[in-house]
Design an enzyme around this catalytic site. Structure first.
Site, PDB file in Angstrom:
ATOM      1  N   HIS A  36      -2.057   3.485  -6.427  1.00  0.00           N
ATOM      2  CA  HIS A  36      -2.908   4.362  -7.254  1.00  0.00           C
ATOM      3  C   HIS A  36      -2.515   4.271  -8.728  1.00  0.00           C
ATOM      4  O   HIS A  36      -3.373   4.267  -9.611  1.00  0.00           O
ATOM      5  CB  HIS A  36      -2.766   5.820  -6.798  1.00  0.00           C
ATOM      6  N   LYS A  63      -6.753  -3.148  -1.313  1.00  0.00           N
ATOM      7  CA  LYS A  63      -6.139  -2.779  -0.041  1.00  0.00           C
ATOM      8  C   LYS A  63      -7.206  -2.339   0.967  1.00  0.00           C
ATOM      9  O   LYS A  63      -7.183  -2.733   2.123  1.00  0.00           O
ATOM     10  CB  LYS A  63      -5.133  -1.657  -0.301  1.00  0.00           C
ATOM     11  N   ARG A  75      -0.183   6.362   4.100  1.00  0.00           N
ATOM     12  CA  ARG A  75       0.152   6.529   5.511  1.00  0.00           C
ATOM     13  C   ARG A  75       1.503   5.898   5.872  1.00  0.00           C
ATOM     14  O   ARG A  75       1.990   6.109   6.970  1.00  0.00           O
ATOM     15  CB  ARG A  75      -0.969   5.973   6.395  1.00  0.00           C
TER      16      ARG A  75
END
Lengths: 284, 284
Positions: free
Chosen positions: B37, B150, B188
């Protein structure tokens, strides 16, 4: 006035206007412009620096057995009307231009609001409307977009879409424009034979009677709808699709006495032509 | 940096920026910000006058048995990262704020592009993504929006949505950011036990081997996918969801030798954690 036939042309014109800080009014139409559309363009012209009128017979809002092929296409006349009423740009794309991919990206409002009235008889209609209007909103990024109250359910569906998807614009809803004898202006009126044209007056007349009954104090939605239906049935040529009343703005069921605002809406066939009309009943 | 929790606050801030003619970069995230990010925020900061980072764990893109409840929520840390990387606004709304109505308005990309790969194992996932991203696009009306490669399929689905619905913005796709040992950064990854974390390296390692095979001249998509799958299967903890190759950008079937660009994509479970990774193979 400029006629843009491609997305690229429209984008180029609007980028200039946006850079200059001009406000943009959008009037989405399917062409065959009449006095109803003219009133939208005039309103847009009064409230914005630049007015875009789109003229596009949107295939995705027609069902398989509807009048897509016979829908009137009168671009030259439309341009004259648009220019006369103060439009700066007419955007008249091809279907290929508006739907570049075979696999669709849909914008769909779900729930009761799209399942009742026209949504029941025309199950894919509003998905087509919200999809094409989303495209036009994204293209024009207007400050205000203009629609007619004639298409009462469309207006409520679009209002929900604007609210749910956070479109950064103001929906401006303009009153129904009628012929001198009361018939609501519609591009589909040109389909009517002289006999059907006379018979179709039953719609505005019945709604006017319902309005009187409401003004006299009747607040039972069911009774108002039944009263209207009985009046329409006095016209032998009238083939009723629906005569119904729903709560505004979500078009939920109207049981018990009317509160807030109700929408009394009718759809009736005269020969092959399906006409709609409506009345908003506001409880004060 | 400003934290906006409501649509109204964000709109007010952005109206000012827009009036000043500032360009806007939008970085939509689900929070739990990591270096991936951060790279998006940095790119947005370099290319725009004002950067909005949205932090919203979007319920509609999670399936009924997925990790909506356990998805990491770390708003304070996210704000620190966003500010450090140059964000001007963090937009962190509640679900009620983003989904004001019970009846939904959906934006849905249909066709093969949403039916393969993650679209097959997570059938309502992309509808949730395109709906929430449409809302964010309409709210922020950005000049550029930033996403990571991604999520390769998400990026292609969003590119199709932008093209089909004529969103007036540029999609900027940033490369995958990896840990030093090769694991693709993901919010995750925090779910992984140390043992699963080690096992998960098989993804990036296998893709790297496939890249070598491709560089050595292998152009048969099926063979490249099978080769990758066999490598992943050497890791006993790897529970494969898919290892597949599709043509870019429409994610159509890849039969015969690769032409243009292919997407080799994998989704594999390690314990309860489902990870994805991918490789773009460009035929020159």
């Amino acid at each position: 006035m400029i006629l843009c036939k491609t997305v690229a042309e429209l984008r180029a014109e609007l980028a200039i206007a946006r850079n200059e800080g001009r406000t943009i009014g959008l009037v989405p139409t399917m062409g065959a412009l009449h006095e109803g559309h003219a009133s939208l363009i005039r309103a847009a012209n009064m409230e914005n620096d630049l007015v875009v009128v789109s003229v596009f017979v949107n295939p995705t809002q027609f069902g398989p057995n509807e009048d897509l092929d016979s829908y009137p296409r009168t671009l030259e006349a439309d341009c004259l009307i648009a220019e006369r009423e103060g439009a700066d740009i007419v955007f008249a794309p091809t279907a290929k231009e508006m739907y570049p991919s075979e696999d669709m990206t849909w914008v769909e409002v779900t729930g009761g609001i799209t399942n009742v009235l026209c949504g029941r008889s025309r199950p894919t209609h509003f998905r087509g409307v919200t999809t094409v209007v989303s495209k036009l909103f994204n293209l024009a990024q207007p400050d205000r977009a203009y629609f007619g109250q004639k298409d009462a359910q469309q207006v409520q569906v679009l209002a929900k879409m604007v609210k749910d998807l956070f479109f950064n614009l103001q929906l401006r809803i303009m009153p129904i424009v009628r012929e001198a004898d009361g018939l609501a202006k519609s591009s589909r009126n040109t389909y009517l034979s002289p006999e059907e044209r006379r018979a179709a007056l039953i719609l505005s007349r019945s709604l006017k009677e319902a309005e009187k009954l409401f003004a006299a104090g009747e607040r039972d939605g069911k009774k108002l709808a039944e009263f209207t239906e009985e009046l329409i049935k006095t016209e032998p040529m009238a083939d009723i699709d629906y005569v119904e009343i729903y709560r505004m703005p979500d078009l939920s069921e109207c049981s018990g006495p009317l509160e807030g605002a109700g929408l009394l809406a009718v759809a009736v066939r005269f020969g092959k032509t399906r006409l709609i009309d409506n009345l908003v009943l506001e409880v004060k």
